[in-house]
Design an enzyme around this catalytic site. Structure first.
Site, PDB file in Angstrom:
ATOM      1  CB  VAL A   1      -5.619  35.079  23.978  1.00 41.46           C
ATOM      2  CG1 VAL A   1      -5.312  33.694  23.421  1.00 41.46           C
ATOM      3  CG2 VAL A   1      -4.341  35.757  24.436  1.00 41.46           C
ATOM      4  CG  ASP A   2      -9.411  32.622  20.759  1.00 43.41           C
ATOM      5  OD1 ASP A   2      -9.883  32.631  21.889  1.00 43.41           O
ATOM      6  OD2 ASP A   2      -9.091  31.573  20.186  1.00 43.41           O
TER       7      ASP A   2
END
Length: 155
Positions: free
Chosen positions: A130-131
């Protein structure tokens, strides 16, 4: 399990968008390298340190990876839009920051997606990103059909 099955499961996990790309080096990784070499990362050292080389290939994160599943979640809420206000002295907070931290929301949904996929396809290795992982997420989202990255004209 095919891409349509994965898209259906992703929707069941709260993602409005989903697509699948091959876990191969992104064809546009050279553009990232050029961006880093030009110094455009500024003080964001996590983009230029040892992790920069890892970004070239998702299999650097998970050697067994065959696919990159990309998802998107719309920030649409019942809260007002910026267009409803015209006060020049009023600041505005981006919609993604209004609620719970999106990292947590996305991670929970992705972990649920992995569970549902395992129920259908059996056990497999996976890594939820997630980034915060060294992955060219925008490139893989484009390759998965979720959008595009391209030149622009600013006028």
């Amino acid at each position: 399990m095919n891409a349509d099955d994965i898209r259906d499961l992703a929707r069941a996990c709260g993602f409005e968008l989903a697509g699948v790309a091959e876990a191969l080096p992104a064809p546009d990784r050279g553009r990232y390298r050029e961006w880093v070499d030009n110094g455009w990362a500024g003080a964001m050292r996590y983009l230029t340190d040892r992790r920069a080389d890892v970004r070239d290939d998702p299999r650097n994160l998970l050697p067994a990876a065959r696919s990159v599943i990309c998802v998107g979640k719309l920030y649409q809420t019942p809260w007002p839009h910026t267009t409803r206000f015209s006060d020049e002295n009023r600041g505005w907070i981006s919609r993604y920051a209004w609620g719970e931290d999106y990292h947590d929301v996305m991670r929970r949904g992705l972990e649920r997606l992995v569970e549902l996929m395992r129920e259908r396809a059996g056990d497999f290795e996976s890594k939820v990103c997630v980034d915060t992982a060294p992955l060219l997420e925008r490139s893989y989202a484009r390759l998965a059909g979720l959008g595009w990255i391209g030149p622009a004209i600013l006028v």
